[in-house]
Design a protein around this motif. Sequence first.
Motif, PDB file in Angstrom:
ATOM      1  N   GLN A 117       3.095  31.627  22.748  1.00 51.28           N
ATOM      2  CA  GLN A 117       3.877  31.590  21.472  1.00 51.28           C
ATOM      3  C   GLN A 117       3.380  31.212  20.002  1.00 51.28           C
ATOM      4  O   GLN A 117       2.086  30.730  20.315  1.00 51.28           O
ATOM      5  CB  GLN A 117       5.203  30.585  21.514  1.00 51.28           C
ATOM      6  N   PRO A 118       3.897  31.746  19.084  1.00 49.44           N
ATOM      7  CA  PRO A 118       3.109  31.926  17.775  1.00 49.44           C
ATOM      8  C   PRO A 118       2.654  30.347  17.070  1.00 49.44           C
ATOM      9  O   PRO A 118       3.309  29.069  17.440  1.00 49.44           O
ATOM     10  CB  PRO A 118       4.085  32.315  16.790  1.00 49.44           C
ATOM     11  N   THR A 173       4.756  35.612  15.938  1.00 51.87           N
ATOM     12  CA  THR A 173       5.883  36.303  15.375  1.00 51.87           C
ATOM     13  C   THR A 173       5.762  37.647  14.634  1.00 51.87           C
ATOM     14  O   THR A 173       6.155  38.858  14.697  1.00 51.87           O
ATOM     15  CB  THR A 173       6.697  35.359  14.485  1.00 51.87           C
ATOM     16  N   ILE A 257       4.491  33.273   8.789  1.00 50.40           N
ATOM     17  CA  ILE A 257       5.829  33.176   9.130  1.00 50.40           C
ATOM     18  C   ILE A 257       6.605  31.638   8.489  1.00 50.40           C
ATOM     19  O   ILE A 257       7.737  31.877   8.116  1.00 50.40           O
ATOM     20  CB  ILE A 257       5.945  33.230  10.720  1.00 50.40           C
ATOM     21  N   VAL A 261      10.227  31.061   6.579  1.00 49.46           N
ATOM     22  CA  VAL A 261      11.155  30.000   6.900  1.00 49.46           C
ATOM     23  C   VAL A 261      11.361  29.188   5.640  1.00 49.46           C
ATOM     24  O   VAL A 261      12.400  28.688   5.165  1.00 49.46           O
ATOM     25  CB  VAL A 261      10.590  29.114   8.114  1.00 49.46           C
ATOM     26  N   ILE A 336       8.285  26.872  15.799  1.00 43.56           N
ATOM     27  CA  ILE A 336       8.311  27.246  14.525  1.00 43.56           C
ATOM     28  C   ILE A 336       9.318  26.385  13.926  1.00 43.56           C
ATOM     29  O   ILE A 336      10.429  26.211  14.439  1.00 43.56           O
ATOM     30  CB  ILE A 336       8.970  28.739  14.729  1.00 43.56           C
ATOM     31  N   PRO A 339      14.545  26.426   8.902  1.00 42.20           N
ATOM     32  CA  PRO A 339      14.915  26.193   7.639  1.00 42.20           C
ATOM     33  C   PRO A 339      15.411  24.838   7.403  1.00 42.20           C
ATOM     34  O   PRO A 339      15.194  24.091   6.329  1.00 42.20           O
ATOM     35  CB  PRO A 339      15.932  27.187   7.373  1.00 42.20           C
TER      36      PRO A 339
END
Lengths: 355, 178
Positions: A117-118, A173, A257, A261, A336, A339
């Motif tokens: 995953q990122p 991502t 990325i 966000v 990640i 927000p």
Amino acid sequence: MAEKVLMKGNEAIAEAAIMAGCRHYFGYPITPQTEVAAYMAKRMPKIEGGVFLQAESEIAAINMVYGVAATGKRVMTSSSSPGISLKSEGISYIAGCDLPALIVNVQRGGPGLGGIQPSQSDYFQATRGSGHGDYHLIVLAPASVQEMASLTFKAFNLADKYRMPTMILADGTMGQMMEPVSLDMGEVETYEKPWALTGTNMEREHNIVNSLSLVPEELEKFNFERFEKYKAIEENEALCEEFMMEDAEICIAAFGIASRVSKNAVIEARKQGIKAGLIRPITLWPFPKKAFAKAADKVKSFISVEMSMGQMIEDVKLATECKKPVTLCNRAGGMIPSPEQVLEAIIEANKGGDK
Amino acid sequence: MSKSCSILFAGFGGQGVLFAGKFLAYKGLDEGKQVSWLPSYGPEMRGGTANCSVIISDDPIGSPIISEPDILVAMNLPSLDKYESTVKKGGKIIIDSSLIGRKVERDDVEVFYVPATELANKNNTPKLANMIIAGKLMKECDVIAYDHMREALAHVVSARHQDMLEVNLGAIEIGYNA
């Protein structure tokens, strides 16, 4: 302007590289960047002089890049975090020989084999020169699929211009998502390459490409010369995007990325009457120091939003000379930040008042 | 007023959730909207779970990651279990009721039960439950219009499968009228 098409970030990198005149791709599959190799495998054989080669390992791939770069041809490889570690010996040699080449890192969580995953936890590795010795790569950090294309195109031009390796530092991502892209890339810049190994044809002296230098006085001289070049790059090539910074009191630093966000969080904070803003480094090396230095005289505090345990935060502190507090808002290991998490950090920082 | 819609399309790998999401993204692009499409990626394959996040908006899109979708499409029970609670208050949930036995527990969302797999089988296109759901979604999502479907589909149906265009169009129509 060219029609917009939907592309994955990884595919946009590959297509832009071909448009930039790259005809040599060497790679080894690894998630989440495999679409770069897959795209090249499909396209390169259909292009005159196009070479796609899946090497037997990452180490082999980077050394093939080293070889082609020595001939002055545009060449690239791509991988994800563990693969970039393997390639780093070769990257050091390429830097030591002052050769242009593009290395793409679509990051995943680490350390070790990590996950798929990122992540953004290869920031130190990318910005401090990934292998041994004193060197830098020009590191570009795209935050949209459009930039995956345009910065790849730019990276080839910069590599030739300064005769050095460049890196696209993306993440899972950015590689996997699709967004509309206009493949209107502009002109390919061409540079004379009198140093390239193209065969003398018995008409000139041999060119030598080499990173071995056993006389320390000479090696020191090479290092000093190289750092003169780096100084010029720091002066001329630093890039960033400033978002709502005119009257900002809380400044977020985020790239890739994480900056997307953060943008959502900044907009939400503004709705709540908090003057938040964002500086998004587009070049990670050279770091956009001037923008941060300027902001340090105006804002109350900084928040570094990162998908790592806090790496870029050091550059933020250096660039702002610690004039204002810098806090970290982060996730790691392939997670990640939301927000909402960033917004909370903004609200918290805003409570800090004028301390 | 500027409009925006975030859609989480979730189901088993192999059900075509990524394909259906791509179609919706292209439909938005054709209409001049801003769009993003983000797949889950991982060790999933046929039988595992898969999803994609699609945002269609009049304004530039910030994060492509959706934490509170306006619309959730659940094509299997694990997806409904996992994402039911994330849907925005007043949002919509579209369910393949042929595959999901239970009802949605929340009462602050609008729910549409579409027996998509059953309808797909009846139509002799058992693999197109995804597009039936996509048709229903187009009816319930006011950000994209139900027109020029053929053009949008042509972007996503690969060249060697152009013969599948008509049946996909048919499936979308079934869903739209379901």
